[in-house]
Write a protein that holds these residues in place. Structure first.
Motif, PDB file in Angstrom:
ATOM      1  N   ALA A 106       3.236  25.705   0.558  1.00  0.00           N
ATOM      2  CA  ALA A 106       2.177  24.782   0.144  1.00  0.00           C
ATOM      3  C   ALA A 106       0.836  25.274   0.686  1.00  0.00           C
ATOM      4  O   ALA A 106       0.728  25.544   1.885  1.00  0.00           O
ATOM      5  CB  ALA A 106       2.464  23.373   0.659  1.00  0.00           C
ATOM      6  N   PRO A 109      -1.014  20.006   1.650  1.00  0.00           N
ATOM      7  CA  PRO A 109      -1.577  19.713   2.965  1.00  0.00           C
ATOM      8  C   PRO A 109      -0.876  20.500   4.071  1.00  0.00           C
ATOM      9  O   PRO A 109       0.120  21.174   3.818  1.00  0.00           O
ATOM     10  CB  PRO A 109      -1.298  18.217   3.103  1.00  0.00           C
ATOM     11  CG  PRO A 109       0.010  18.051   2.390  1.00  0.00           C
ATOM     12  CD  PRO A 109      -0.054  18.990   1.223  1.00  0.00           C
ATOM     13  N   ILE A 111       1.595  20.956   6.831  1.00  0.00           N
ATOM     14  CA  ILE A 111       2.920  20.360   7.011  1.00  0.00           C
ATOM     15  C   ILE A 111       3.264  20.159   8.489  1.00  0.00           C
ATOM     16  O   ILE A 111       4.041  19.274   8.843  1.00  0.00           O
ATOM     17  CB  ILE A 111       4.000  21.276   6.357  1.00  0.00           C
ATOM     18  CG1 ILE A 111       3.720  21.490   4.858  1.00  0.00           C
ATOM     19  CG2 ILE A 111       5.398  20.729   6.563  1.00  0.00           C
ATOM     20  CD1 ILE A 111       3.703  20.248   4.029  1.00  0.00           C
ATOM     21  N   SER A 112       2.683  21.001   9.353  1.00  0.00           N
ATOM     22  CA  SER A 112       3.127  21.004  10.764  1.00  0.00           C
ATOM     23  C   SER A 112       3.120  19.623  11.440  1.00  0.00           C
ATOM     24  O   SER A 112       4.053  19.337  12.200  1.00  0.00           O
ATOM     25  CB  SER A 112       2.373  22.037  11.587  1.00  0.00           C
ATOM     26  OG  SER A 112       1.024  22.046  11.302  1.00  0.00           O
ATOM     27  N   THR A 138       4.517  27.680   4.880  1.00  0.00           N
ATOM     28  CA  THR A 138       3.573  28.782   4.703  1.00  0.00           C
ATOM     29  C   THR A 138       2.664  28.488   3.520  1.00  0.00           C
ATOM     30  O   THR A 138       3.069  27.793   2.579  1.00  0.00           O
ATOM     31  CB  THR A 138       4.317  30.122   4.494  1.00  0.00           C
ATOM     32  OG1 THR A 138       3.367  31.192   4.482  1.00  0.00           O
ATOM     33  CG2 THR A 138       5.138  30.137   3.230  1.00  0.00           C
ATOM     34  N   THR A 139       1.443  28.961   3.599  1.00  0.00           N
ATOM     35  CA  THR A 139       0.571  28.962   2.421  1.00  0.00           C
ATOM     36  C   THR A 139       0.912  30.242   1.656  1.00  0.00           C
ATOM     37  O   THR A 139       1.743  31.036   2.092  1.00  0.00           O
ATOM     38  CB  THR A 139      -0.908  29.015   2.837  1.00  0.00           C
ATOM     39  OG1 THR A 139      -1.158  30.273   3.460  1.00  0.00           O
ATOM     40  CG2 THR A 139      -1.257  27.889   3.801  1.00  0.00           C
TER      41      THR A 139
END
Ligand code: CDP
Ligand code: ZN
Length: 166
Positions: A106, A109, A111-112, A138-139
């Motif tokens: 993604a 937004p 995610i972490s 990951t982006t």
């Protein structure tokens, strides 16, 4: 006599389109974001990838075959209900989850902040310890449909082990 392997691998991959006017639910957790995923169910792409990994490990095809998106019974359904069903199928085949390792692809937004909650939610629904569930994100560095915020993808690897007969 036919013997079953002691361990089996499962994998899952899914993509859903990001659209305005839908809630974003990932890993069973509501995420604060201006867009959500489109789909027949609640479109929880991470749970769908996990469902496919569960089904794959016990050789049962994919979620599209078990829950067709043309079936009105599954419209708007929580993907956690689909996960319950896949868990049951694995148990009926006498396998248990060793661990699951997932990736959410993604651009946004972030995610972490939600990872821990996702791990706990998924683990509790699967009846396993949270340390058996790992979520990565990951982006795609702005590249492709994920980078353009057109969609979110998720992947899951799963190890299942044969339950010992008592
Ligand atoms: O994946 P890579 O380390 O090359 O860089 P990135 O895609 O920019 O991700 C950096 C960190 O942000 C990773 O550790 C991910 O856990 C986190 N991340 C996130 O929380 N939410 C996303 N949608 C994407 C990445
Ligand atoms: Zn899906």
């Amino acid at each position: 006599m036919k013997t079953e392997p002691g361990i089996k691998i499962g994998s899952g991959y899914d993509v859903h389109r990001l659209v305005k006017g839908r809630k974003l639910i990932l890993g069973g957790v509501d995420i604060d974001f201006e867009m959500g995923l489109e789909g027949h169910s609640d479109a929880d792409v991470l749970i769908h990838a996990i469902c496919d990994a569960l089904l794959g490990a016990v050789g049962l095809g994919d979620i599209g075959e078990h829950f067709p998106d043309t079936d009105p019974r599954y419209k708007g359904i929580s993907s956690m209900v689909l996960l319950d069903h896949c868990r049951l199928l694995m148990e009926q085949h006498h396998y248990r989850i060793g661990n699951i390792d997932c990736i959410v692809f993604a651009q946004a937004p972030k995610i972490s902040p939600y990872k821990m909650q996702m791990q706990k939610t998924i683990a509790s629904r699967l009846g396993i310890d949270p340390d058996r569930v790992n979520i990565k994100a990951t982006t795609t560095e702005g590249l492709g449909f994920i980078g353009n915020l057109e969609g979110i993808a998720a992947q899951c690897s799963l190890l299942a082990y044969a339950a010992v007969e008592q």
